[in-house]
Enzyme design. Structure first.
Site, PDB file in Angstrom:
ATOM      1  N   ASN A  89      -5.611  14.106 -23.849  1.00 21.93           N
ATOM      2  CA  ASN A  89      -4.538  13.743 -24.779  1.00 21.93           C
ATOM      3  C   ASN A  89      -4.160  14.863 -25.742  1.00 21.93           C
ATOM      4  O   ASN A  89      -3.019  14.899 -26.214  1.00 21.93           O
ATOM      5  CB  ASN A  89      -4.967  12.511 -25.588  1.00 21.93           C
ATOM      6  N   TYR A 164       7.670  23.569 -25.536  1.00 18.89           N
ATOM      7  CA  TYR A 164       6.995  22.288 -25.314  1.00 18.89           C
ATOM      8  C   TYR A 164       7.381  21.635 -23.987  1.00 18.89           C
ATOM      9  O   TYR A 164       6.515  21.263 -23.191  1.00 18.89           O
ATOM     10  CB  TYR A 164       7.311  21.338 -26.468  1.00 18.89           C
ATOM     11  N   LYS A 168       5.011  20.678 -20.368  1.00 23.54           N
ATOM     12  CA  LYS A 168       4.776  19.379 -19.754  1.00 23.54           C
ATOM     13  C   LYS A 168       5.211  19.376 -18.290  1.00 23.54           C
ATOM     14  O   LYS A 168       4.599  18.671 -17.460  1.00 23.54           O
ATOM     15  CB  LYS A 168       5.491  18.280 -20.545  1.00 23.54           C
ATOM     16  N   THR A 199       4.384   9.669 -35.083  1.00 23.18           N
ATOM     17  CA  THR A 199       3.113  10.239 -35.534  1.00 23.18           C
ATOM     18  C   THR A 199       3.414  11.505 -36.311  1.00 23.18           C
ATOM     19  O   THR A 199       4.560  11.955 -36.391  1.00 23.18           O
ATOM     20  CB  THR A 199       2.191  10.587 -34.346  1.00 23.18           C
TER      21      THR A 199
END
Length: 241
Positions: A89, A164, A168, A199
């Site tokens: 994670n 980013y 992924k 978050t």
């Protein structure tokens, strides 16, 4: 340790989606290992989980550091003997423009790309390979890699994130290669997209709770033996690659 208890390691589990994953796996009766770099954050998370009735234990791990990962694997072996579930994670976005929320590929610092890939991709490979001997001792090992639909070449959602999003995409590709390597074994590996979760990762700009974001990872971590392999999933099903 009780061999009948399923042991799960979640990296980056001291807060956010990682904590929610640990909490939900613990609620299912699993022994949860909270993997995190920060001693204070890890200890606080373990205390909170234990207060809610979860069998939680802390494991210090920096996914970017070979020695730290090796030490974590040795600690898990010494204390628990095997590992049944690994949730990779831990992840980072890298710096982005605070106004446009973008990472412009035309001005991108290559050091930023290296840092993001080191955590989001190399870190997954580093941790998975270190924990693999322990996973092979499990009757039903499961690996879940935390991905994002921003890595989907077909969907391409959200702002331009030139460090980013490709990290992924890279992670999704690595996940399929692990699945191919594990094809004739009990090890099932998949990638999970949590959606846009509020978050500190995104300054709480998401429209989903951490618990909602954890749901797909928890489902993939508890798949039956005939479950899918090498896929990329979200709440609604398969994410187009």
């Amino acid at each position: 340790m009780d061999d009948d208890v399923t042991t799960a390691l979640v990296t980056g589990a001291n807060k956010g989606i990682g904590y929610a994953i640990a909490e939900h796996l613990g609620a299912r009766g699993m022994r949860v290992l909270v993997g995190a770099r920060s001693d204070a954050g890890r200890d606080k998370a373990v205390s909170r989980l234990r207060a809610s009735g979860v069998d939680a234990h802390g494991v210090r791990i920096d996914v970017t550091d070979d020695r730290s990962v090796a030490q974590a694997a040795a600690e898990v072996e010494e204390r628990f003997g095997r590992l049944d579930v690994l949730v990779n994670n831990a992840g980072v976005s890298g710096p982005f423009d605070p106004v446009t929320w973008t990472q412009d590929p035309t001005t991108l610092d290559l050091d930023v790309v290296r840092q993001v890939v080191d955590v989001n991709v190399y870190g997954v490979v580093r941790v998975t390979n270190a924990m693999l001997p322990l996973l092979r001792r499990s009757p039903a090992p499961r690996i879940v890699n935390a991905s994002s639909s921003m890595g989907s070449l077909g969907r391409q959602p959200g702002p331009v994130m030139a460090a980013y999003a490709p990290s992924k995409t890279f992670l999704n590709g690595i996940t399929t290669q692990y699945a191919r390597a594990f094809a004739d074994t009990p090890i099932i590996v998949n990638a999970a997209c949590p959606g846009l979760v509020a978050t500190d990762f995104n300054d709480f700009a998401g429209d989903r709770t951490a618990a909602q974001g954890a749901a797909t990872a928890v489902r993939l971590a508890t798949l039956p033996d005939d479950g899918p392999r090498g896929g990329f999933f979200e709440d609604a099903g398969v994410v187009p690659w």
